[in-house]
Design an enzyme around this catalytic site. Structure first.
Site, mmCIF file in Angstrom:
data_model
loop_
_atom_site.group_PDB
_atom_site.id
_atom_site.type_symbol
_atom_site.label_atom_id
_atom_site.label_comp_id
_atom_site.label_asym_id
_atom_site.label_seq_id
_atom_site.Cartn_x
_atom_site.Cartn_y
_atom_site.Cartn_z
ATOM 1 N N LYS A 38 43.832 47.428 51.759
ATOM 2 C CA LYS A 38 42.873 48.724 52.285
ATOM 3 C C LYS A 38 43.489 49.045 53.278
ATOM 4 O O LYS A 38 44.771 48.555 54.001
ATOM 5 C CB LYS A 38 41.616 48.321 52.427
ATOM 6 C CG LYS A 38 40.858 48.308 50.268
ATOM 7 C CD LYS A 38 39.901 47.560 50.569
ATOM 8 C CE LYS A 38 39.631 47.603 48.545
ATOM 9 N NZ LYS A 38 38.630 48.954 48.165
ATOM 10 N N SER A 80 35.405 42.567 43.682
ATOM 11 C CA SER A 80 34.190 41.723 44.379
ATOM 12 C C SER A 80 34.896 40.027 43.885
ATOM 13 O O SER A 80 34.148 39.498 43.931
ATOM 14 C CB SER A 80 32.900 41.419 44.419
ATOM 15 O OG SER A 80 31.934 42.852 44.894
ATOM 16 N N GLY A 111 40.220 42.537 46.922
ATOM 17 C CA GLY A 111 40.780 43.297 47.677
ATOM 18 C C GLY A 111 40.079 42.792 49.287
ATOM 19 O O GLY A 111 41.014 42.102 49.418
ATOM 20 N N HIS A 162 44.272 53.769 41.620
ATOM 21 C CA HIS A 162 42.859 53.127 42.651
ATOM 22 C C HIS A 162 41.469 53.875 42.321
ATOM 23 O O HIS A 162 41.300 55.649 43.189
ATOM 24 C CB HIS A 162 43.127 52.260 43.913
ATOM 25 C CG HIS A 162 42.682 51.544 43.957
ATOM 26 N ND1 HIS A 162 40.800 51.772 44.804
ATOM 27 C CD2 HIS A 162 42.243 49.547 44.125
ATOM 28 C CE1 HIS A 162 40.457 51.116 45.177
ATOM 29 N NE2 HIS A 162 40.705 49.500 44.493
ATOM 30 N N GLU A 208 39.042 47.506 36.768
ATOM 31 C CA GLU A 208 37.653 47.398 38.278
ATOM 32 C C GLU A 208 37.025 48.673 38.054
ATOM 33 O O GLU A 208 37.060 49.321 38.148
ATOM 34 C CB GLU A 208 38.976 48.480 39.554
ATOM 35 C CG GLU A 208 40.321 47.124 39.623
ATOM 36 C CD GLU A 208 41.092 46.999 41.188
ATOM 37 O OE1 GLU A 208 40.729 46.381 41.579
ATOM 38 O OE2 GLU A 208 40.465 48.502 42.024
HETATM 39 P P1 PGA Z 1 36.906 44.317 46.982
HETATM 40 O O1 PGA Z 1 38.357 45.526 46.250
HETATM 41 O O2 PGA Z 1 37.680 43.046 46.353
HETATM 42 O O3 PGA Z 1 36.531 44.340 47.936
HETATM 43 O O4 PGA Z 1 36.025 44.492 45.763
HETATM 44 C C1 PGA Z 1 38.761 45.685 44.935
HETATM 45 C C2 PGA Z 1 39.881 46.957 45.054
HETATM 46 O O5 PGA Z 1 39.344 47.843 45.912
HETATM 47 O O6 PGA Z 1 40.791 46.871 44.454
#
Ligand code: PGA
Length: 273
Positions: free
Chosen positions: A11, A220, A241, A96, A168
């Site tokens: 990110k 998550s 993420g 995304h 996702e």
């Molecule tokens: P996260 O993000 O693992 O922080 O939930 C996943 C993503 O944004 O693809």
């Protein structure tokens, strides 16, 4: 058998120093290991070239977090596929939810970006997922099928079997919330969705194509739920993420996934015999 894949999407968390140090340490930690899956690190655009330089000649691949659908033109502030391949990028995350749903990217744009990637030999990681409203209304599967129908409608003349689909659930993406407030899909629910994604792709293309496509789970993911998610038959990998920006936690995820993938391959060899 499909080769598994673990993707770390950083990110907008790590600055240049953080991203380069992470890449150097990950490369050192992965060192002599030969993971039984692809490992991909996706830094922010501005850090891509530096991270790619560190990871050159290592088994860890570099991915981008987005791309523009056109090869070139008057698109101020965008990044083209050619600019990415010049930096040795071999994967691109497309659609995304933080972009597509929150900033108005449509399935048609996702489709165009995917075709652009395939045309240039880059593997698109195409995100689909249900929102909290879909979940509450009991229409999660319907929402994902709609995404698939729009993004993958025929004709697509390129190597569609090489794509990665990331399921996702938007409600499971950590998005900067505290750990205690986050909730990933249960491994069983995620597996049901993955099986449905594969059967939808089999209806749209051939079963052999659907069978080759890798479907990964994101939302998550952490070192505590990796084993149960990876143990599911139709879960071919993870899109991580927040837990991918901490080296120790990402390495724990890789180690945990390694154990599960090895067990899974052993089981499939025994089944064939
Ligand atoms: P996260 O993000 O693992 O922080 O939930 C996943 C993503 O944004 O693809």
């Amino acid at each position: 058998m499909r080769r598994a894949i673990i993707v770390g999407a950083q990110k907008l968390y790590l600055g240049l120093k953080g991203a380069v140090e992470f890449a150097q340490e990950l490369k050192a930690a992965a060192g002599s290991k030969s993971y039984p899956f692809d490992v991909v690190v996706c830094p922010s655009f501005i850090n891509l070239a530096h991270v790619a330089e560190v990871l050159r000649n290592s088994p860890i691949k570099v991915g981008a977090q987005n791309v523009h659908q056109e090869d070139s033109g008057a698109f101020t502030g965008q990044v083209s596929i050619k600019e990415l391949t010049d930096q040795y990028v071999s994967y691109v995350i497309i659609g995304h939810s933080e972009l597509r749903r929150q900033q108005g990217e449509t399935n048609e744009m996702v489709r165009k970006k995917m075709i652009t990637c395939l045309k240039h030999g880059v593997t698109p990681i195409v995100c689909v997922g249900d929102t909290v409203e879909d979940k509450q209304a009991g229409r999660s599967m319907k929402a994902v099928v709609e995404d698939l129908n729009e993004i993958f409608k025929q004709p697509i003349s390129h190597a569609i079997s090489s794509i990665v689909i990331a399921y996702e659930p938007v409600w499971a993406i950590k998005a900067g919330r505290d750990d205690k407030n986050t909730i990933s899909a249960t491994p069983e629910d995620a597996a049901r969705m993955h099986a449905m994604i594969r059967s939808t792709m089999a209806k749209m293309y051939e079963p052999s194509i659907a069978d080759a496509i890798r479907v990964v789970y994101g939302g998550s993911v952490n070192q505590n739920n990796t084993d149960k998610l990876m143990a599911q038959q139709d879960i071919d990998g993870l899109l991580v993420g927040t837990a991918s920006i901490d080296l120790k936690s990402f390495c724990n995820i890789l180690d945990c996934a390694e154990k599960v993938v090895k067990t899974k391959s052993l089981a499939s060899v025994q089944t064939v015999q």
